[in-house]
Design an enzyme around this catalytic site. Structure first.
Site, PDB file in Angstrom:
ATOM      1  N   ASP A 159       0.831  -1.205   0.000  1.00  0.00           N
ATOM      2  CA  ASP A 159       0.000   0.000   0.000  1.00  0.00           C
ATOM      3  C   ASP A 159       0.864   1.253   0.000  1.00  0.00           C
ATOM      4  O   ASP A 159       0.643   2.174   0.770  1.00  0.00           O
ATOM      5  CB  ASP A 159      -0.946  -0.023   1.201  1.00  0.00           C
ATOM      6  CG  ASP A 159      -2.152   0.883   0.995  1.00  0.00           C
ATOM      7  OD1 ASP A 159      -2.420   1.258  -0.169  1.00  0.00           O
ATOM      8  OD2 ASP A 159      -2.813   1.233   1.991  1.00  0.00           O
ATOM      9  N   LYS A 161       1.715   4.577  -1.157  1.00  0.00           N
ATOM     10  CA  LYS A 161       1.116   5.738  -1.824  1.00  0.00           C
ATOM     11  C   LYS A 161       1.424   6.962  -0.973  1.00  0.00           C
ATOM     12  O   LYS A 161       1.752   6.810   0.215  1.00  0.00           O
ATOM     13  CB  LYS A 161      -0.386   5.551  -2.035  1.00  0.00           C
ATOM     14  CG  LYS A 161      -1.162   5.261  -0.782  1.00  0.00           C
ATOM     15  CD  LYS A 161      -2.613   4.986  -1.112  1.00  0.00           C
ATOM     16  CE  LYS A 161      -3.379   4.587   0.129  1.00  0.00           C
ATOM     17  NZ  LYS A 161      -4.746   4.148  -0.171  1.00  0.00           N
ATOM     18  N   ASP A 177       2.541   3.468   7.369  1.00  0.00           N
ATOM     19  CA  ASP A 177       1.281   2.781   7.618  1.00  0.00           C
ATOM     20  C   ASP A 177       1.381   1.354   7.125  1.00  0.00           C
ATOM     21  O   ASP A 177       1.730   1.110   5.986  1.00  0.00           O
ATOM     22  CB  ASP A 177       0.128   3.492   6.926  1.00  0.00           C
ATOM     23  CG  ASP A 177      -1.207   3.045   7.484  1.00  0.00           C
ATOM     24  OD1 ASP A 177      -1.391   1.829   7.672  1.00  0.00           O
ATOM     25  OD2 ASP A 177      -2.059   3.898   7.734  1.00  0.00           O
ATOM     26  N   THR A 197      -8.591   3.020  -3.426  1.00  0.00           N
ATOM     27  CA  THR A 197      -8.210   3.416  -4.780  1.00  0.00           C
ATOM     28  C   THR A 197      -7.384   2.344  -5.482  1.00  0.00           C
ATOM     29  O   THR A 197      -6.589   1.636  -4.868  1.00  0.00           O
ATOM     30  CB  THR A 197      -7.428   4.744  -4.752  1.00  0.00           C
ATOM     31  OG1 THR A 197      -6.958   5.015  -6.073  1.00  0.00           O
ATOM     32  CG2 THR A 197      -6.233   4.679  -3.816  1.00  0.00           C
TER      33      THR A 197
HETATM   34  C1  N15 Z   1      -2.212   0.025  13.500  1.00  0.00           C
HETATM   35  C2  N15 Z   1      -0.781  -0.217  13.776  1.00  0.00           C
HETATM   36  C3  N15 Z   1      -0.382  -1.093  14.831  1.00  0.00           C
HETATM   37  C4  N15 Z   1       0.220   0.161  12.898  1.00  0.00           C
HETATM   38  C5  N15 Z   1       0.883   1.330  13.451  1.00  0.00           C
HETATM   39  N1  N15 Z   1       0.911   2.258  12.440  1.00  0.00           N
HETATM   40  C6  N15 Z   1      -0.023   3.119  12.353  1.00  0.00           C
HETATM   41  O1  N15 Z   1      -0.906   3.296  13.141  1.00  0.00           O
HETATM   42  C7  N15 Z   1       0.084   3.914  11.185  1.00  0.00           C
HETATM   43  N2  N15 Z   1      -0.169   5.255  11.562  1.00  0.00           N
HETATM   44  C8  N15 Z   1       0.734   6.189  11.660  1.00  0.00           C
HETATM   45  N3  N15 Z   1      -1.375   5.705  11.779  1.00  0.00           N
HETATM   46  C9  N15 Z   1      -1.244   6.981  12.029  1.00  0.00           C
HETATM   47  C10 N15 Z   1       0.083   7.314  11.961  1.00  0.00           C
HETATM   48  C11 N15 Z   1       0.606   8.587  12.098  1.00  0.00           C
HETATM   49  C12 N15 Z   1       1.868   8.756  12.628  1.00  0.00           C
HETATM   50  C13 N15 Z   1      -0.118   9.689  11.648  1.00  0.00           C
HETATM   51  C14 N15 Z   1       0.401  10.953  11.702  1.00  0.00           C
HETATM   52  C15 N15 Z   1       1.668  11.116  12.208  1.00  0.00           C
HETATM   53  C16 N15 Z   1       2.371  10.043  12.671  1.00  0.00           C
HETATM   54  N4  N15 Z   1       3.592  10.511  13.073  1.00  0.00           N
HETATM   55  N5  N15 Z   1       3.642  11.834  12.863  1.00  0.00           N
HETATM   56  C17 N15 Z   1       2.498  12.206  12.338  1.00  0.00           C
HETATM   57  C18 N15 Z   1       2.255  13.512  11.928  1.00  0.00           C
HETATM   58  N6  N15 Z   1       3.138  14.490  11.979  1.00  0.00           N
HETATM   59  C19 N15 Z   1       2.570  15.585  11.465  1.00  0.00           C
HETATM   60  C20 N15 Z   1       3.062  16.865  11.271  1.00  0.00           C
HETATM   61  C21 N15 Z   1       2.220  17.824  10.676  1.00  0.00           C
HETATM   62  C22 N15 Z   1       0.942  17.493  10.316  1.00  0.00           C
HETATM   63  C23 N15 Z   1       0.467  16.186  10.520  1.00  0.00           C
HETATM   64  C24 N15 Z   1       1.306  15.251  11.108  1.00  0.00           C
HETATM   65  N7  N15 Z   1       1.137  13.961  11.403  1.00  0.00           N
END
Ligand code: N15
Length: 297
Positions: A159, A161, A177, A197
């Site tokens: 995935d 993207k 992710d 998508t």
């Molecule tokens: C479900 C799992 C066990 C896998 C773990 N991985 C995740 O959950 C994938 N994940 C990562 N889901 C959300 C995030 C995530 C990490 C989302 C946003 C951020 C993140 N680290 N930093 C950000 C982040 N930094 C930012 C700075 C400016 C604007 C938005 C931002 N988001």
């Protein structure tokens, strides 16, 4: 007995939380929500939100993802979450977003994730329209390195993207992710159902066939095209079916501004037959990457 320290100026901050996670005696630290100060929301997802958070004792800043147990159960994704935590929690690579740990209370699951200071690559691409080829080359090189590592762990990302790619404060790429990633047996192929998508999916996946780690090579070709051109190659305003046909025919239009080296790498990644796609090691040796290696450091 040495106190567990969060502040280690001699090392990268990535290491710091790991000490506390494994604890003094090697067992995992039991985190509590009260260990963190919660800041602004960074993002909103289907099952909960991501917040800026600071671990009080160390001052270390992270992204704290909050998932609601009720919603996870409603959608039957508890097992998938457990698998993702297990996969991502064990990965250690500079271009892969760290999962430092997790904890839960009665209603929620909390994931302690590495903060990507500059947020999603997608937003950066939206802002800039398209990237200079030297910038795209740097991201592709970092992505190829991350994928080499993942594939060595027998993980297919599936995935890739821009929405799943993050940038840290220094502008380094972080694959962020693992919602659709799978760990395969060494020679196993996979078959899956689709959602979302089609734009980044290779012919074998849109056709519901067997696939292996070479799906990530195709997605990397799509990403390279999108970074340089500003839109994915098989996007079609006529919709899903039209995109499907363009993917299976590898109906590729190369705009005039794309350099010969970039076009060559894109074509070598967007091969219909997954065995014909340029392997990651050869991506790293491709003239497009070599040409920009110095300037983009
Ligand atoms: C479900 C799992 C066990 C896998 C773990 N991985 C995740 O959950 C994938 N994940 C990562 N889901 C959300 C995030 C995530 C990490 C989302 C946003 C951020 C993140 N680290 N930093 C950000 C982040 N930094 C930012 C700075 C400016 C604007 C938005 C931002 N988001």
């Amino acid at each position: 007995m040495t106190p567990v320290s969060f502040f280690d100026a001699s090392n990268t901050d990535r290491v710091v939380l790991r000490y506390r996670l494994s604890g003094e005696h090697g067992h995992a630290k039991q985190w509590l929500l009260s260990d963190f100060e919660i800041g602004r929301a960074l993002g909103r997802g289907k099952f909960g939100h991501v917040y800026l958070a600071r671990e009080k004792q160390s001052g270390y800043v992270v992204a704290l993802k909050v998932l609601y147990k009720k919603q996870l159960c409603t959608h039957g994704v508890q097992r998938q979450l457990q698998r993702e935590i297990e996969i991502q929690g064990n990965l250690r690579h500079p271009n892969i977003l760290r999962l430092y740990g997790y904890f839960h209370d009665e209603t929620r699951v909390f994931l302690i994730l590495e903060l990507a200071g500059k947020g999603e690559l997608y937003n950066e691409l939206q802002r800039q329209g398209r990237f200079a080829e030297s910038v795209a080359a740097k991201y592709i090189m970092q992505m190829a390195n991350a994928l080499l590592y993942l594939h060595s762990q027998r993980i297919i990302h599936r995935d890739i993207k821009p929405e799943n790619l993050m940038l840290d404060v220094r502008g380094e790429l972080k694959i962020g992710d693992f919602g659709w990633s799978v760990r395969t047996a060494s020679t196993e192929s996979r078959r899956t159902t689709l959602c979302g998508t089609l734009d980044y999916l290779p012919p074998e996946m849109v056709q519901g066939g067997l696939h292996n780690e070479n799906v990530d090579l195709w997605s990397m070709g799509v990403l390279l095209y999108e970074m340089i051109c500003g839109h994915p190659p098989f996007e079609d305003e006529k919709g899903y079916i039209a995109t499907y046909h363009r993917i299976v025919q590898v109906d590729l239009n190369m705009p005039g501004h794309v350099s010969a080296e970039a076009a060559d790498l894109i074509r070598k990644l967007l091969q219909y037959r997954s065995v014909d796609r340029l392997p990651l090691r050869k991506v790293l040796q491709h003239p497009f990457i070599i040409k920009h290696q110095r300037s983009a450091q």
